[in-house]
Design an enzyme around this catalytic site. Structure first.
Site, mmCIF file in Angstrom:
data_model
loop_
_atom_site.group_PDB
_atom_site.id
_atom_site.type_symbol
_atom_site.label_atom_id
_atom_site.label_comp_id
_atom_site.label_asym_id
_atom_site.label_seq_id
_atom_site.Cartn_x
_atom_site.Cartn_y
_atom_site.Cartn_z
ATOM 1 N N CYS A 121 -0.492 -6.335 12.327
ATOM 2 C CA CYS A 121 -0.167 -5.368 11.273
ATOM 3 C C CYS A 121 0.126 -4.000 11.880
ATOM 4 C CB CYS A 121 -1.323 -5.278 10.273
ATOM 5 S SG CYS A 121 -0.953 -4.222 8.853
ATOM 6 N N CYS A 122 -0.745 -3.555 12.809
ATOM 7 C CA CYS A 122 -0.489 -2.266 13.468
ATOM 8 C C CYS A 122 0.839 -2.312 14.230
ATOM 9 C CB CYS A 122 -1.627 -1.909 14.417
ATOM 10 S SG CYS A 122 -3.160 -1.375 13.622
ATOM 11 N N CYS A 204 -4.956 4.386 8.057
ATOM 12 C CA CYS A 204 -4.552 3.707 6.832
ATOM 13 C C CYS A 204 -5.770 3.532 5.915
ATOM 14 C CB CYS A 204 -3.968 2.348 7.170
ATOM 15 S SG CYS A 204 -2.392 2.425 8.046
ATOM 16 N N CYS A 207 -8.171 0.523 6.187
ATOM 17 C CA CYS A 207 -8.795 0.353 7.500
ATOM 18 C C CYS A 207 -9.631 1.559 7.909
ATOM 19 C CB CYS A 207 -7.723 0.095 8.557
ATOM 20 S SG CYS A 207 -6.765 -1.400 8.234
ATOM 21 N N CYS A 232 -5.432 1.380 17.602
ATOM 22 C CA CYS A 232 -4.296 0.769 16.907
ATOM 23 C C CYS A 232 -3.209 0.346 17.878
ATOM 24 C CB CYS A 232 -3.713 1.731 15.891
ATOM 25 S SG CYS A 232 -3.126 3.258 16.600
HETATM 26 S S1 SF4 Z 1 -4.464 0.552 10.376
HETATM 27 FE FE1 SF4 Z 1 -4.706 -1.274 9.049
HETATM 28 S S2 SF4 Z 1 -3.125 -1.164 7.427
HETATM 29 FE FE2 SF4 Z 1 -2.641 0.362 9.037
HETATM 30 S S3 SF4 Z 1 -1.162 -0.692 10.318
HETATM 31 FE FE3 SF4 Z 1 -3.189 -1.044 11.281
HETATM 32 S S4 SF4 Z 1 -4.030 -2.950 10.366
HETATM 33 FE FE4 SF4 Z 1 -2.246 -2.283 9.131
#
Ligand code: SF4
Length: 247
Positions: A121-122, A204, A207, A232
């Site tokens: 996701c990151c 985010c 998170c 991240c």
């Molecule tokens: S911090 Fe969480 S929502 Fe944001 S990009 Fe990374 S995993 Fe995704």
């Protein structure tokens, strides 16, 4: 002709920056030429840097990664900061096709299920947009501080990012949080209201949680993971590629 390798160049730059104040560090870096990019998360450290860039009208591109999962308070702060300093903060967003592919494979909130899913996701929401934000840059400025976490305790003023082929500059490396807060108070710098609600580090929304008294500053980031070095990926280069000079 004397050829300076990028590691030596970063070491020399780190040495130079160590003797300057924040405005001097940013002015010096801005004067080196090429495209100089500052990536802001709108956190309190980054707001200090943005304030100096705006106040001194420095030729530095201010950009942010609009991941699509930010707090409303953070989104509001982007606009407020642009207005206060009469600057433009360029938003870099993820590709919708990448978001759709991620959701199909892991689920939209699949990042809670595994470290692999979280990194994916990151990767989609931060790392790929970061690559676009830094395209053509010669210098990348960040708000990293040594006091933010054990993982950042050796943060240098400048280092060579071999993966991205640029110099990474951390002008707040030696600032502590008290100095940051004093600068904000003395200069009327707008900051995220979440800081006052127990969020020293803000990413985010799904998170990030508030921390408890005594917890490390970044304990509220990806709190469900066990790895003490969780990041991240923005500031974690591949082991073989990352060449840190000092931090
Ligand atoms: S911090 Fe969480 S929502 Fe944001 S990009 Fe990374 S995993 Fe995704």
């Amino acid at each position: 002709m004397t050829v300076i390798n990028p590691i030596e160049e970063a070491e020399a730059l780190a040495d130079k920056l160590s003797g300057l104040d924040l405005a001097g560090r940013l002015s010096f870096v801005a004067g080196l030429g090429g495209r100089v990019v500052f990536t802001t998360s709108l956190g309190i450290e980054d707001q200090v840097i943005t304030a100096e860039i705006g106040t001194h009208r420095l030729p530095i591109d201010v950009v942010t990664l609009q991941t699509g999962r930010l707090f409303k308070e953070t989104l509001d702060l982007i606009s407020e900061t642009e207005s206060q300093y009469d600057i433009h903060i360029t938003r870099y967003e993820p590709e919708q096709a990448d978001i759709d592919a991620y959701a199909a494979k892991y689920g939209m909130n699949g990042f809670y299920e595994s470290v692999e899913a979280r990194h994916a996701c990151c990767g989609v929401r931060k790392l790929k947009p970061l690559a676009r934000a830094l395209a053509g840059a010669t210098i990348w400025i960040t708000g990293l501080r040594r006091g933010q976490s054990a993982n950042r305790a050796e943060t240098p003023f400048a280092e060579y990012d071999a993966e991205r082929h640029l110099l990474k500059v951390n002008p707040l490396a030696d600032w502590d949080i008290d100095k940051i807060k004093a600068f904000v108070a003395d200069n009327g710098v707008p900051i995220n209201p979440l800081h006052a609600r127990g969020y020293p580090s803000i990413g985010c929304e799904p998170c990030t949680r508030a921390i408890k008294p005594g917890e490390p500053e970044r304990a509220g980031r990806w709190w469900w993971e066990q790895d003490e070095k969780r990041e991240c990926g923005l500031h974690v280069a591949e082991e073989a590629a990352a060449i840190a000079v000092q931090q």
